[in-house]
Design a protein around this motif. Structure first.
Motif, PDB file in Angstrom:
ATOM      1  N   LEU A 238       0.831  -1.201   0.000  1.00 36.01           N
ATOM      2  CA  LEU A 238       0.000   0.000   0.000  1.00 36.01           C
ATOM      3  C   LEU A 238       0.865   1.251   0.000  1.00 36.01           C
ATOM      4  N   HIS A 239       0.441   2.256  -0.735  1.00 29.31           N
ATOM      5  CA  HIS A 239       1.085   3.561  -0.667  1.00 29.31           C
ATOM      6  C   HIS A 239       0.794   4.172   0.704  1.00 29.31           C
ATOM      7  N   ILE A 240       1.757   4.941   1.232  1.00 29.42           N
ATOM      8  CA  ILE A 240       1.678   5.344   2.642  1.00 29.42           C
ATOM      9  C   ILE A 240       1.905   6.834   2.809  1.00 29.42           C
ATOM     10  N   HIS A 241       0.967   7.478   3.486  1.00 33.45           N
ATOM     11  CA  HIS A 241       1.221   8.783   4.103  1.00 33.45           C
ATOM     12  C   HIS A 241       1.466   8.500   5.579  1.00 33.45           C
ATOM     13  N   LEU A 242       2.667   8.764   6.048  1.00 30.49           N
ATOM     14  CA  LEU A 242       3.047   8.518   7.441  1.00 30.49           C
ATOM     15  C   LEU A 242       3.248   9.853   8.125  1.00 30.49           C
ATOM     16  N   ASP A 243       2.391  10.148   9.084  1.00 31.44           N
ATOM     17  CA  ASP A 243       2.566  11.444   9.735  1.00 31.44           C
ATOM     18  C   ASP A 243       3.854  11.458  10.533  1.00 31.44           C
ATOM     19  N   LYS A 244       4.368  12.653  10.684  1.00 32.73           N
ATOM     20  CA  LYS A 244       5.688  12.825  11.296  1.00 32.73           C
ATOM     21  C   LYS A 244       5.654  12.496  12.777  1.00 32.73           C
ATOM     22  N   PRO A 245       6.856  12.223  13.360  1.00 35.61           N
ATOM     23  CA  PRO A 245       8.145  11.921  12.723  1.00 35.61           C
ATOM     24  C   PRO A 245       8.180  10.463  12.268  1.00 35.61           C
ATOM     25  N   GLY A 246       9.366  10.007  11.841  1.00 35.89           N
ATOM     26  CA  GLY A 246       9.467   8.661  11.283  1.00 35.89           C
ATOM     27  C   GLY A 246       9.788   7.573  12.286  1.00 35.89           C
ATOM     28  N   GLY A 247       9.732   7.877  13.578  1.00 39.43           N
ATOM     29  CA  GLY A 247      10.015   6.872  14.595  1.00 39.43           C
ATOM     30  C   GLY A 247      11.257   7.207  15.394  1.00 39.43           C
ATOM     31  N   GLU A 248      11.417   6.526  16.523  1.00 38.72           N
ATOM     32  CA  GLU A 248      12.523   6.813  17.440  1.00 38.72           C
ATOM     33  C   GLU A 248      13.763   5.963  17.186  1.00 38.72           C
TER      34      GLU A 248
ATOM     35  N   PHE B  97      16.380   4.262  13.783  1.00 44.22           N
ATOM     36  CA  PHE B  97      16.692   4.400  12.364  1.00 44.22           C
ATOM     37  C   PHE B  97      16.401   3.132  11.574  1.00 44.22           C
ATOM     38  N   GLU B  98      16.741   1.975  12.109  1.00 39.98           N
ATOM     39  CA  GLU B  98      16.639   0.742  11.323  1.00 39.98           C
ATOM     40  C   GLU B  98      15.215   0.416  10.880  1.00 39.98           C
ATOM     41  N   PRO B  99      14.195   0.517  11.756  1.00 39.09           N
ATOM     42  CA  PRO B  99      12.838   0.253  11.262  1.00 39.09           C
ATOM     43  C   PRO B  99      12.424   1.208  10.145  1.00 39.09           C
ATOM     44  N   PHE B 100      12.820   2.469  10.269  1.00 40.30           N
ATOM     45  CA  PHE B 100      12.483   3.429   9.220  1.00 40.30           C
ATOM     46  C   PHE B 100      13.223   3.087   7.930  1.00 40.30           C
ATOM     47  N   LYS B 101      14.468   2.667   8.056  1.00 44.10           N
ATOM     48  CA  LYS B 101      15.219   2.257   6.869  1.00 44.10           C
ATOM     49  C   LYS B 101      14.556   1.053   6.206  1.00 44.10           C
ATOM     50  N   GLN B 102      14.082   0.090   7.002  1.00 41.93           N
ATOM     51  CA  GLN B 102      13.361  -1.060   6.438  1.00 41.93           C
ATOM     52  C   GLN B 102      12.122  -0.602   5.674  1.00 41.93           C
ATOM     53  N   LEU B 103      11.416   0.369   6.231  1.00 39.07           N
ATOM     54  CA  LEU B 103      10.233   0.903   5.564  1.00 39.07           C
ATOM     55  C   LEU B 103      10.604   1.542   4.238  1.00 39.07           C
ATOM     56  N   VAL B 104      11.613   2.390   4.255  1.00 42.32           N
ATOM     57  CA  VAL B 104      12.028   3.088   3.029  1.00 42.32           C
ATOM     58  C   VAL B 104      12.482   2.097   1.969  1.00 42.32           C
ATOM     59  N   GLU B 105      13.314   1.146   2.355  1.00 42.45           N
ATOM     60  CA  GLU B 105      13.823   0.197   1.366  1.00 42.45           C
ATOM     61  C   GLU B 105      12.707  -0.708   0.849  1.00 42.45           C
ATOM     62  N   GLY B 106      11.753  -1.042   1.712  1.00 41.01           N
ATOM     63  CA  GLY B 106      10.615  -1.828   1.258  1.00 41.01           C
ATOM     64  C   GLY B 106       9.767  -1.070   0.262  1.00 41.01           C
ATOM     65  N   CYS B 107       9.555   0.210   0.507  1.00 44.60           N
ATOM     66  CA  CYS B 107       8.801   1.034  -0.443  1.00 44.60           C
ATOM     67  C   CYS B 107       9.570   1.184  -1.750  1.00 44.60           C
ATOM     68  N   ARG B 108      10.872   1.307  -1.653  1.00 45.59           N
ATOM     69  CA  ARG B 108      11.690   1.426  -2.868  1.00 45.59           C
ATOM     70  C   ARG B 108      11.579   0.157  -3.717  1.00 45.59           C
ATOM     71  N   GLU B 109      11.701  -0.979  -3.074  1.00 45.84           N
ATOM     72  CA  GLU B 109      11.639  -2.258  -3.801  1.00 45.84           C
ATOM     73  C   GLU B 109      10.273  -2.488  -4.435  1.00 45.84           C
ATOM     74  N   ARG B 110       9.225  -2.023  -3.782  1.00 45.66           N
ATOM     75  CA  ARG B 110       7.861  -2.258  -4.259  1.00 45.66           C
ATOM     76  C   ARG B 110       7.317  -1.112  -5.109  1.00 45.66           C
TER      77      ARG B 110
END
Length: 339
Positions: free
Chosen positions: A93-103, A105-118
């Motif tokens: 699913l496309h995502i609007h994630l309200d700020k901030p991106g979490g406390e 880095f690694e979970p946010f990086k997983q999210l970004v890379e997952g969105c990039r791959e998909r």
């Protein structure tokens, strides 16, 4: 014209949650709201807000199982949002994630890379990206009208009640993490990766809450400061941004006068130049850049819709979102900056 995007909202606990729902409802040519789901422990918002009237309430599982669902707006409490975002990414699913991106880095990086791959659109809820006064100053910087930028100073504070203080106690980064995230986003857009990030967090009372924060971002030829506190009298009216360059300085004070009158209140930029440049004269002038005609959030979500539909590229690359998150965690005291 393409059909509206089928979208649902997860969470009602974010500070922007009800405004997000109202915005989605106000843009029927772009969005079809299929329903919303509450998180386990909403703090700021609740499903009794008028923005949710007539919208179907579901469980998260029911919402994500809606036939044809294309996108989600994640407006849950900040603690819960990263996990919801990862789950939705894995549902393609496309995502609007309200700020901030979490406390972290690694979970946010997983999210970004997952969105990039998909090939999914990920939009963070940094609404200042579409502020007319800020966009005006960005244009001044990018056109070289201010010369070489040697400093940027930004303040974004509020005066919160005890209920909010009890809530923000859960977040060691406090307002540098919450409100300061908007400012980190802007500085990263203009200046890129800093050489160093240093945070200073203070308490104005003995309750364990770091309610007065300053972060300094260092670049080879410039320094940028971010201030955010919980104790600023009429804080929204004292928010300020100053862009200092070798040929001139631009100041926004404030970048918004209130949430309520955003559509009608003209915003102004105080511009001082050494020499006549283009349409602007040497000396100090007040530039009326007009109001936020669509309000605080509409342009932001129209951008999201157009990117989801493939009409435009996402104006904010995923690498920028990663950089913003990395800077934010150092600026709000969660990590130590690594050059």
């Amino acid at each position: 014209m393409k059909s509206p995007i089928k979208i649902g909202q997860i969470g009602v606990g974010h500070e922007h949650a009800s405004a997000t729902m109202q915005t989605l409802r106000d843009l029927p040519e772009f969005f079809q709201v299929v329903g919303y789901a509450c998180e386990p422990r909403p703090v700021h918002g609740n499903a009794d807000h008028p923005a949710y009237n007539g919208i179907k309430r579901m469980s998260v599982e029911e919402l994500l199982a809606t036939p044809g669902l294309q996108a989600v707006a994640i407006e849950s409490n900040m603690k819960d949002a990263p996990a919801f975002a990862l789950h939705c990414m894995r549902q393609n699913l496309h995502i609007h994630l309200d700020k901030p991106g979490g406390e972290a880095f690694e979970p946010f990086k997983q999210l970004v890379e997952g969105c990039r791959e998909r090939n999914l659109i990920l939009q963070l809820g940094y609404m200042y990206r579409n502020n007319v006064a800020i966009k005006f100053c960005f244009d001044l910087v990018r056109q070289g009208i201010l010369g070489d930028i040697f400093a940027i100073d930004m303040t974004m504070s509020w005066n919160y009640d005890q209920r909010y203080r009890d809530y923000i106690r859960e977040y060691p980064g406090c307002q540098l993490y919450n409100l300061g995230s908007h400012l980190v986003d802007l500085i990263a857009l203009l200046m890129g990766r800093p050489d160093n990030v240093t945070t200073f967090r203070k308490m104005t009372r003995d309750d364990g809450i770091y309610d007065n924060g300053l972060a300094v971002l260092e670049y080879p030829r410039s320094t940028c400061t971010i201030r955010s506190s919980l104790v600023e009298a009429q804080g929204i009216r004292h928010r300020r941004q100053v862009y200092h360059g070798t040929k001139g300085t631009a100041e926004i004070y404030p970048p918004e006068k209130s949430w309520e009158d955003a559509r009608i209140a003209d915003l102004h930029v105080r511009l001082t130049l050494l020499e006549d440049t283009g349409d602007y004269h040497a000396g100090t002038q007040i530039i009326n850049v007009g109001p936020m005609v669509r309000g605080r959030y509409e342009d932001h979500f129209i951008e999201f819709a157009r990117a989801v539909k493939g009409e435009i590229q996402n104006p904010y690359p995923l690498d920028h979102e990663l950089l913003t998150q990395e800077i934010l965690l150092a600026a709000s005291g969660y990590t130590t900056w690594k050059k």
